[in-house]
Structures are given as structure tokens and as C-alpha cells.
Design a protein around this motif. Sequence first.
Motif, mmCIF file in Angstrom:
data_model
loop_
_atom_site.group_PDB
_atom_site.id
_atom_site.type_symbol
_atom_site.label_atom_id
_atom_site.label_comp_id
_atom_site.label_asym_id
_atom_site.label_seq_id
_atom_site.Cartn_x
_atom_site.Cartn_y
_atom_site.Cartn_z
ATOM 1 N N LEU A 124 52.788 49.190 39.582
ATOM 2 C CA LEU A 124 51.367 49.563 39.469
ATOM 3 C C LEU A 124 50.663 48.740 38.400
ATOM 4 C CD1 LEU A 124 51.788 53.433 39.764
ATOM 5 C CD2 LEU A 124 50.743 51.918 41.466
ATOM 6 N N ARG A 125 51.363 48.457 37.309
ATOM 7 C CA ARG A 125 50.782 47.624 36.247
ATOM 8 C C ARG A 125 50.502 46.209 36.764
ATOM 9 N NH1 ARG A 125 54.570 48.112 32.719
ATOM 10 N NH2 ARG A 125 53.662 49.802 31.507
ATOM 11 N N ARG A 126 51.448 45.657 37.508
ATOM 12 C CA ARG A 126 51.258 44.320 38.069
ATOM 13 C C ARG A 126 50.106 44.321 39.075
ATOM 14 N NH1 ARG A 126 57.076 42.763 40.296
ATOM 15 N NH2 ARG A 126 56.067 40.781 40.783
ATOM 16 N N SER A 127 49.969 45.400 39.817
ATOM 17 C CA SER A 127 48.886 45.508 40.793
ATOM 18 C C SER A 127 47.527 45.493 40.110
ATOM 19 C CB SER A 127 49.034 46.804 41.604
ATOM 20 O OG SER A 127 50.237 46.802 42.345
ATOM 21 N N MET A 128 47.416 46.200 38.991
ATOM 22 C CA MET A 128 46.154 46.210 38.256
ATOM 23 C C MET A 128 45.810 44.827 37.722
ATOM 24 S SD MET A 128 45.970 49.782 36.135
ATOM 25 C CE MET A 128 44.354 49.238 35.542
ATOM 26 N N GLU A 129 46.806 44.141 37.207
ATOM 27 C CA GLU A 129 46.582 42.789 36.689
ATOM 28 C C GLU A 129 46.151 41.848 37.810
ATOM 29 O OE1 GLU A 129 50.316 41.870 34.923
ATOM 30 O OE2 GLU A 129 49.976 43.116 33.130
ATOM 31 N N GLU A 130 46.777 41.984 38.976
ATOM 32 C CA GLU A 130 46.437 41.135 40.117
ATOM 33 C C GLU A 130 45.027 41.425 40.619
ATOM 34 O OE1 GLU A 130 48.649 38.360 42.882
ATOM 35 O OE2 GLU A 130 48.295 38.721 40.770
ATOM 36 N N LEU A 131 44.675 42.700 40.676
ATOM 37 C CA LEU A 131 43.351 43.084 41.157
ATOM 38 C C LEU A 131 42.256 42.538 40.250
ATOM 39 C CD1 LEU A 131 41.683 44.676 43.207
ATOM 40 C CD2 LEU A 131 42.002 46.719 41.795
#
Length: 205
Positions: A124-131
Motif C-alpha cells: 500500500l505504501r508503494r502504491s501511494m508513492e506510485e500514484l
Amino acid sequence: MEGSFISHALTTLFILLQFTTYMKSCSAIRPTLVTETNTDFIKKSCDEVTIYPKLCYTSLSTYANKIKSSPKRLAATALSVTLSATKSTSVVIKNMSKSHGLKLREAEAISDCVELVGDSVDELRRSMEELAHMGGSNFEFRLNNIQTWVSGALTNDDTCMDGFAGKGMNGQVKTTVRGLILGVANLTSNALALINNYGAIHRAP
């Protein structure tokens, strides 16, 4: 031994009560903080694309002035709320895993959950960074990454709950863990739906 587990269970319930009280207080002050137009956008989005629209609206409506009418900010906020809830759940389950009152199968299942929820936090942390970096020609590539990671987090939640399957696992430990994970899984499902919706809107002519 039993007292140790009861202590962990009570701690878990206290955290849940705190969260419930917080959400109620947010709902109580919402009318003075947000505009009806912004909350209508959130409600419509939640109703149209998520499986758990009431949870979606309750968890996101207090951020209406930040989200406004932006599908991207709506998806990002849903991810942020989900990440925070998953982090909190991870802490609770780690504490439960240290109890000396667990049966062997319970201890094994909780140990697996600790690892799975930890992986979900990372995804989820990586997803936020990607978004945060989406845009331009790499939009689809980044969107696919986010969808893969959030879907992975949802699978982790399901796998954790599967570890407590069977009547032999019935009891307070199963009830507590599955209750916590189900709440996180529902938030994750909503976040994924809002991410998919953002992608669809972005592609629309």
C-alpha cells in the motif's frame, strides 16, 4: 497464560472503540467543515463503484474539502486511509502474537498474519508513492503497478483469514483477528475500486 491473551484482546477492543469514537466525532463535525458539493461527489463515487459504499463514505467524507471533485485525490485518500488502518492492525496483531495463551494453531495462524499484513503495508505504501507520480506516457504502467500491489494486499487479507478456517479455530482469537482483517480488507477493496475508477475516467475521451 489466559490472562495474557485477555489483556491483548482488551487492548484490541480498546483500539477499535477509539476508532469508532473518532469516526463518530468526525461525522458530527463534518457539516461545518465540508461543502455539500464535495460530499456529494464522494457519496456518488462510493455508491457507483465500491462494494462497501457506507464504509467508503464514512471513511472519506471528512476529507471532502481536500478531495473536492478529483477522482485522483479520492483514490489517493482512500489509499492513505487504508494504509493507516493496515498499519494499526499490524501493530495489534503483532502484540497478539506475543501472547503466551495461544494454542499452537492460533500462534501459527497469527504468525502468518503478521507477515502477510506487513507485506500489505509495504504494497500500500508503494502504491501511494506510485500514484503521486502518475501522469503522462507512463500512466498505464504506474496504474498497473498500483492495481497489482493493492490487489496483492487484498489477497494477503484473505489468506490471513483463511488461516483461521475450521471449527477447531473457533474462539476469541479467531473472532478478534478476523474482525480486524475484515475491516482492513473492506477498506482495501474500496480503495482498489476507486483506483480502477480513476483509471477509467483518465482513459475516457
